[in-house]
Write a protein that holds these residues in place. Sequence first.
Motif, PDB file in Angstrom:
ATOM      1  N   LYS A  10      13.365  -3.152 -20.887  1.00  0.00           N
ATOM      2  CA  LYS A  10      13.296  -4.393 -21.649  1.00  0.00           C
ATOM      3  C   LYS A  10      12.767  -5.505 -20.752  1.00  0.00           C
ATOM      4  O   LYS A  10      12.884  -5.428 -19.526  1.00  0.00           O
ATOM      5  CB  LYS A  10      14.655  -4.775 -22.230  1.00  0.00           C
ATOM      6  N   THR A  11      12.166  -6.487 -21.363  1.00  0.00           N
ATOM      7  CA  THR A  11      11.656  -7.651 -20.645  1.00  0.00           C
ATOM      8  C   THR A  11      11.990  -8.905 -21.440  1.00  0.00           C
ATOM      9  O   THR A  11      12.170  -8.842 -22.660  1.00  0.00           O
ATOM     10  CB  THR A  11      10.123  -7.581 -20.460  1.00  0.00           C
ATOM     11  N   PRO A  12      12.044 -10.055 -20.774  1.00  0.00           N
ATOM     12  CA  PRO A  12      12.276 -11.301 -21.501  1.00  0.00           C
ATOM     13  C   PRO A  12      11.070 -11.643 -22.383  1.00  0.00           C
ATOM     14  O   PRO A  12       9.957 -11.151 -22.160  1.00  0.00           O
ATOM     15  CB  PRO A  12      12.436 -12.348 -20.403  1.00  0.00           C
ATOM     16  N   GLU A  13      11.279 -12.507 -23.357  1.00  0.00           N
ATOM     17  CA  GLU A  13      10.209 -12.891 -24.290  1.00  0.00           C
ATOM     18  C   GLU A  13       8.982 -13.462 -23.593  1.00  0.00           C
ATOM     19  O   GLU A  13       7.854 -13.249 -24.028  1.00  0.00           O
ATOM     20  CB  GLU A  13      10.738 -13.893 -25.315  1.00  0.00           C
ATOM     21  N   TRP A  14       9.168 -14.236 -22.521  1.00  0.00           N
ATOM     22  CA  TRP A  14       8.028 -14.872 -21.863  1.00  0.00           C
ATOM     23  C   TRP A  14       7.045 -13.842 -21.297  1.00  0.00           C
ATOM     24  O   TRP A  14       5.857 -14.123 -21.165  1.00  0.00           O
ATOM     25  CB  TRP A  14       8.470 -15.871 -20.797  1.00  0.00           C
ATOM     26  N   VAL A  15       7.519 -12.630 -20.985  1.00  0.00           N
ATOM     27  CA  VAL A  15       6.622 -11.586 -20.485  1.00  0.00           C
ATOM     28  C   VAL A  15       5.607 -11.213 -21.560  1.00  0.00           C
ATOM     29  O   VAL A  15       4.419 -11.029 -21.279  1.00  0.00           O
ATOM     30  CB  VAL A  15       7.415 -10.355 -20.001  1.00  0.00           C
ATOM     31  N   GLU A  16       6.060 -11.122 -22.802  1.00  0.00           N
ATOM     32  CA  GLU A  16       5.145 -10.838 -23.912  1.00  0.00           C
ATOM     33  C   GLU A  16       4.053 -11.909 -24.007  1.00  0.00           C
ATOM     34  O   GLU A  16       2.894 -11.608 -24.258  1.00  0.00           O
ATOM     35  CB  GLU A  16       5.907 -10.746 -25.235  1.00  0.00           C
ATOM     36  N   VAL A  17       4.418 -13.154 -23.781  1.00  0.00           N
ATOM     37  CA  VAL A  17       3.461 -14.273 -23.860  1.00  0.00           C
ATOM     38  C   VAL A  17       2.383 -14.125 -22.800  1.00  0.00           C
ATOM     39  O   VAL A  17       1.192 -14.212 -23.106  1.00  0.00           O
ATOM     40  CB  VAL A  17       4.198 -15.628 -23.739  1.00  0.00           C
ATOM     41  N   ILE A  18       2.766 -13.888 -21.543  1.00  0.00           N
ATOM     42  CA  ILE A  18       1.732 -13.827 -20.507  1.00  0.00           C
ATOM     43  C   ILE A  18       0.907 -12.542 -20.566  1.00  0.00           C
ATOM     44  O   ILE A  18      -0.253 -12.530 -20.174  1.00  0.00           O
ATOM     45  CB  ILE A  18       2.310 -14.017 -19.079  1.00  0.00           C
ATOM     46  N   SER A  37      11.321 -12.206 -10.313  1.00  0.00           N
ATOM     47  CA  SER A  37      11.323 -11.942 -11.753  1.00  0.00           C
ATOM     48  C   SER A  37       9.904 -11.956 -12.297  1.00  0.00           C
ATOM     49  O   SER A  37       9.702 -11.912 -13.499  1.00  0.00           O
ATOM     50  CB  SER A  37      12.143 -13.009 -12.489  1.00  0.00           C
ATOM     51  N   GLN A  38       8.926 -12.069 -11.415  1.00  0.00           N
ATOM     52  CA  GLN A  38       7.524 -12.171 -11.813  1.00  0.00           C
ATOM     53  C   GLN A  38       6.683 -11.153 -11.054  1.00  0.00           C
ATOM     54  O   GLN A  38       7.099 -10.622 -10.037  1.00  0.00           O
ATOM     55  CB  GLN A  38       6.981 -13.565 -11.471  1.00  0.00           C
TER      56      GLN A  38
END
Length: 151
Positions: free
Chosen positions: A138-146, A83-84
Amino acid sequence: MTISFEPIGYVENKVTEKKDTRWGEDISRLVINQELSRGLTGLDGFSHLIVLTYLNEAKFEPQRHLVRHPQGREELPMVGIFSQRAKDRPNPIGITAVEILSVEKNIVTVKGLDAIDGTPILDIKPYFPQFDCRGNAKTPEWVEVIMREYF
């Protein structure tokens, strides 16, 4: 089954240590093996390409890397390695879309490659928006953070 590849070249840049942020301004030279340089013919007609690298300094340790916080950041959720886009993975293959700055002889100069100096190059492919860009992704919110500080 064993799969083996021979590098088609190597990365040349000023980045000497692994990092998780600020790749966007890094300029790299993709030094393609001389005997393959004719294969670059026509690449100068593209603005971007995809670089596949062998992350030769990565070290996958299942206990540490199979499930972890992205970039080791405790405020982000625990997620699996698949997932990363992390460097420490079962098969240390890097993939990055980069901007082409120039193509000269056996050297392709690019911007935004997240690879350190000396990284072996497995392949390069021209960026085709029809294949490589999906508008409904689409991506999870944490992707936007990194990604805020990645490029």
